[in-house]
Design a protein around this motif. Sequence first.
Motif, short mmCIF file in Angstrom:
data_model
loop_
_atom_site.label_atom_id
_atom_site.label_comp_id
_atom_site.label_asym_id
_atom_site.label_seq_id
_atom_site.Cartn_x
_atom_site.Cartn_y
_atom_site.Cartn_z
N ARG A 1 -4.15 38.24 16.82
CA ARG A 1 -2.86 37.98 16.52
C ARG A 1 -2.03 37.48 17.49
N ALA B 1 1.64 29.58 17.17
CA ALA B 1 2.65 29.29 16.26
C ALA B 1 3.79 29.08 16.89
N ALA B 2 4.03 29.63 18.09
CA ALA B 2 5.64 29.55 18.76
C ALA B 2 5.72 28.25 19.78
N ARG B 3 4.56 27.64 19.95
CA ARG B 3 4.49 26.27 20.56
C ARG B 3 5.54 25.42 20.22
N PRO B 4 6.07 24.53 21.04
CA PRO B 4 7.00 23.62 20.82
C PRO B 4 6.24 22.79 19.57
N SER B 5 5.04 22.26 19.68
CA SER B 5 4.18 21.51 18.83
C SER B 5 3.23 22.51 18.30
N PRO B 6 3.17 23.41 17.26
CA PRO B 6 2.27 24.47 17.12
C PRO B 6 1.03 23.77 16.56
N TYR C 1 -7.82 29.21 14.62
CA TYR C 1 -8.66 29.72 13.63
C TYR C 1 -9.25 30.91 14.07
N ARG D 1 -10.14 39.76 -2.26
CA ARG D 1 -10.06 40.37 -1.07
C ARG D 1 -11.05 39.92 -0.22
N ALA D 2 -11.88 39.32 -0.54
CA ALA D 2 -13.07 38.78 0.44
C ALA D 2 -13.37 37.13 0.26
N GLY D 3 -13.96 36.73 1.34
CA GLY D 3 -14.60 35.29 1.52
C GLY D 3 -16.22 35.39 1.07
N PRO E 1 -9.30 36.37 3.46
CA PRO E 1 -7.90 36.76 3.51
C PRO E 1 -7.58 37.37 4.96
N TYR E 2 -6.19 37.08 5.21
CA TYR E 2 -5.78 38.06 6.54
C TYR E 2 -6.08 39.38 6.47
N VAL F 1 -7.60 29.04 5.85
CA VAL F 1 -8.31 28.69 4.75
C VAL F 1 -9.78 28.16 4.99
N HIS F 2 -10.25 28.30 5.98
CA HIS F 2 -11.46 27.56 6.27
C HIS F 2 -12.56 28.66 6.96
#
Lengths: 489, 489
Positions: free
Chosen positions: A207, A214-219, A223, A403-405, A427-428, A434-435
């Motif tokens: 995490r 996610a916080a990069r200038p270009s996210p 995965y 609840r599961a993949g 799911p998280y 989603v892969h």
Amino acid sequence: MPAPATADTPCQEYEKVLTAAQAAAPALAAMTLTERAGLLRAVAGALRAQADELVPMADADSSLGVPRLTGEVERTAGQLEMFAEAVEEGSWLEAIIDRAGPDLRRMLIPLGPVAVFGASNFPFAFGLAGGDTAAALAAGCPVVAKAHPAQPRLSDAYARVVVDALHAAGAPEGTFAVVHGMENGRKLVTDARIAAVAFTGSTAGGRALADLAAARPSPIPFYGELGSLNPVFVTREAARVRGKEIAVGFLASMSLGAGQFCTKPGVLFVPAGYGLEDLIAAEAATAPMRLLHEGIGTAFRAEAARLAAHPAVRPLSVPEQDAADESVVRPVLVGTTVTELARSSGPLLVECFGPFALVVTYTDDAELPAAVDLLEGNLTATVHGEPSGDPVAPALLRTLTARAGRVIWNGWPTGVTVGWAQHHGGPYPATTSVHTSVGVTAMRRFLRPVAYQSVPDAVLPPELRDANDLGIPRRVDGALTAASLTAPR
Amino acid sequence: MPAPATADTPCQEYEKVLTAAQAAAPALAAMTLTERAGLLRAVAGALRAQADELVPMADADSSLGVPRLTGEVERTAGQLEMFAEAVEEGSWLEAIIDRAGPDLRRMLIPLGPVAVFGASNFPFAFGLAGGDTAAALAAGCPVVAKAHPAQPRLSDAYARVVVDALHAAGAPEGTFAVVHGMENGRKLVTDARIAAVAFTGSTAGGRALADLAAARPSPIPFYGELGSLNPVFVTREAARVRGKEIAVGFLASMSLGAGQFCTKPGVLFVPAGYGLEDLIAAEAATAPMRLLHEGIGTAFRAEAARLAAHPAVRPLSVPEQDAADESVVRPVLVGTTVTELARSSGPLLVECFGPFALVVTYTDDAELPAAVDLLEGNLTATVHGEPSGDPVAPALLRTLTARAGRVIWNGWPTGVTVGWAQHHGGPYPATTSVHTSVGVTAMRRFLRPVAYQSVPDAVLPPELRDANDLGIPRRVDGALTAASLTAPR
């Protein structure tokens, strides 16, 4: 014996690696599918050929034993070969041609250099050239792998085998490299030259890196395959018909590999009154098991003790832990009820890496939906039910897909086959996307679509030209076909 | 006339909407593919039937004019019908069956309720029941749409048409709803009941919401279609052969819809010495154009003035703006060179929503790779080249695939056909994912895989059962087929 420390990759070397990866990206993407498949097969062959050298290093770093690790090298090589075959088959390109409006032709292309953070519990199959690296290379992306700090003996030797095999097979320089050091790991995730990250490890560590991405200038896509409890539900009918078999199977699965599988069943829901808790308490192994390294042992002891002392649980099998060696532990099993679980404060439904499990008793089938609602996302969920006269089982299985993949019927979640249909994700916090991270479709993570509008045939990539010399499956004007186009454009 | 204000959806109503969406998710997912396709066709039919009522409201909210908006309703209805057809065809389920190891069957299932933030520049096609909503419903996900504040007259009427059509066609209550208010928009993105977000709008607004989605305790995918410059490159050969035609085509494309397309070509690279800047300056329209609303007019005036005053640019066509009505503006075109662009401080290569474009002159073909390197990610990139004797053009096109999701040969980026092969997306900030927001494959954003291991045929979803009664294409033991399975399991 404590593992020898490995020096962090120095700044200058890090720069060289990243510059080379960036330079390799277009060259690797430009190789033909056959050439790219050849690279994967070359790495597979080199791993098999040098298994005798690598396996003892992996064993010294992990205590997993020579037989298991030898099997894992074969699995890793087989995985690379599976991707090689898929690369040539070409359906993963998702090639689509529409000629009704302006001529529009779409396919997937490589994202660019991928940073791979492997896990230590499968030093080969989820390590430097494990599933994530194989999928990224298959997609045509260079890989910069972050070495796991717990594998200082194996990492450089493993990386060298991969680098040499790629070089000999004609890969661009910079197609694969390894860097050491936690700070370099963070640098990778925020490096403008990195286009995606694949991570297998803890929820907390994953995490933190996901937040950086996610916080990069270009996210960029992150995965992560993080934590999973892998719940198992036993229906009343199944408990009645084969309670003992289920108890034994559960204990075997939760302690497989000393409980260090991301698919370890960490929680078992059983009906009250069928004696399953007692059976589990009686049959539980108490012999010591060696964990991957001392850090994991220390973390396991602390977390298992915290959970065993939780006011909502009672002990099922809580042996005294030996003081001599922190990395050697005995399995711990505790019990509670759905009611207690629902009203307990303080986390009980959390992954405890190692041979720990929670057995939760329900007294009424009506409690089951609420029990499912208590669960976060998981890699897997399992139902043990009977083939007839057991309507609870199919309903439970359907509910658990939320609840599961991967949902499993009358089996155990440990053991992840590598193939077309596998899905290792959920799911998280099971995964952050989603892969999947295992199986052929794992390639999709490292690809993005490009559409070519009104581009002359000769300028198009071979995959989208009229002739379809590669014979790949394509959707042409709405219909799936592997044929060449003969109709006038 | 200023638009009437719409009240924010009150808290109690917001709760009702979200509870209903959550309740609708499993019911919608459980509908057959034929039933789900029926819902999409019902919405399409209702939009066509009530176009005469909706179009004037859309015109009052957008000044886009009745003919354009009437065409847009047809496009929106056609898009819903395209998804209906795709739903029934079934290849989007990515159904895979492997029987060599444990029986493993994988398919895609709906993610859950999706929050949709539409754009105001296409009130129908990218609005409440535009591409994102159509794709989410096709994937089997309920939609909670955030109404655009600039469309207070249209939003509730448009939503009512959709809700009524879905109700009449048998959709679960809560399948679609609309909420108003900026604060409710932020609430949606962080709401635990929302499983994904689709957004079309500005880079600043989209990024703020993307950051909220990534920071959730359980992060969710944020599919943003943000900003794009849509660069166009003209080779020396093309400038020589058809400079005038290109100048006129460019001016038409950059001012289409008053420059309010996400695919507007905002920057044109031309060779020096062929007179294209002068042609563009001479041919540029200077007549006033009405923008969507006053806020966009004010923003356009400020940004165009800032860019026209930038020390690195010179005016090509910079008419005086009228003071009377902020939403009425005249097109602005300015020029610079690759050299100036490379050394200028302060952003020049930024999207300016409305009829603004930058014309960049290069003096040597060797400058082109550096020019491409100055670009961020884009939805589109275009090359104007000649079919023979012009080696620069194909090389440019290949380089530009690194910077764009759709590359166009001798055409213009405005105009996005809706079909199987379309890709409307690109590297950040064009989009925030590796998926498209237009075309059949846009459904993939709202789906996730589930694998069923050793699950009895009767318990499997119909899509994965042996019989394949639905006749959908599946990969069985490695090979694509639409046949039923007759071999023993």
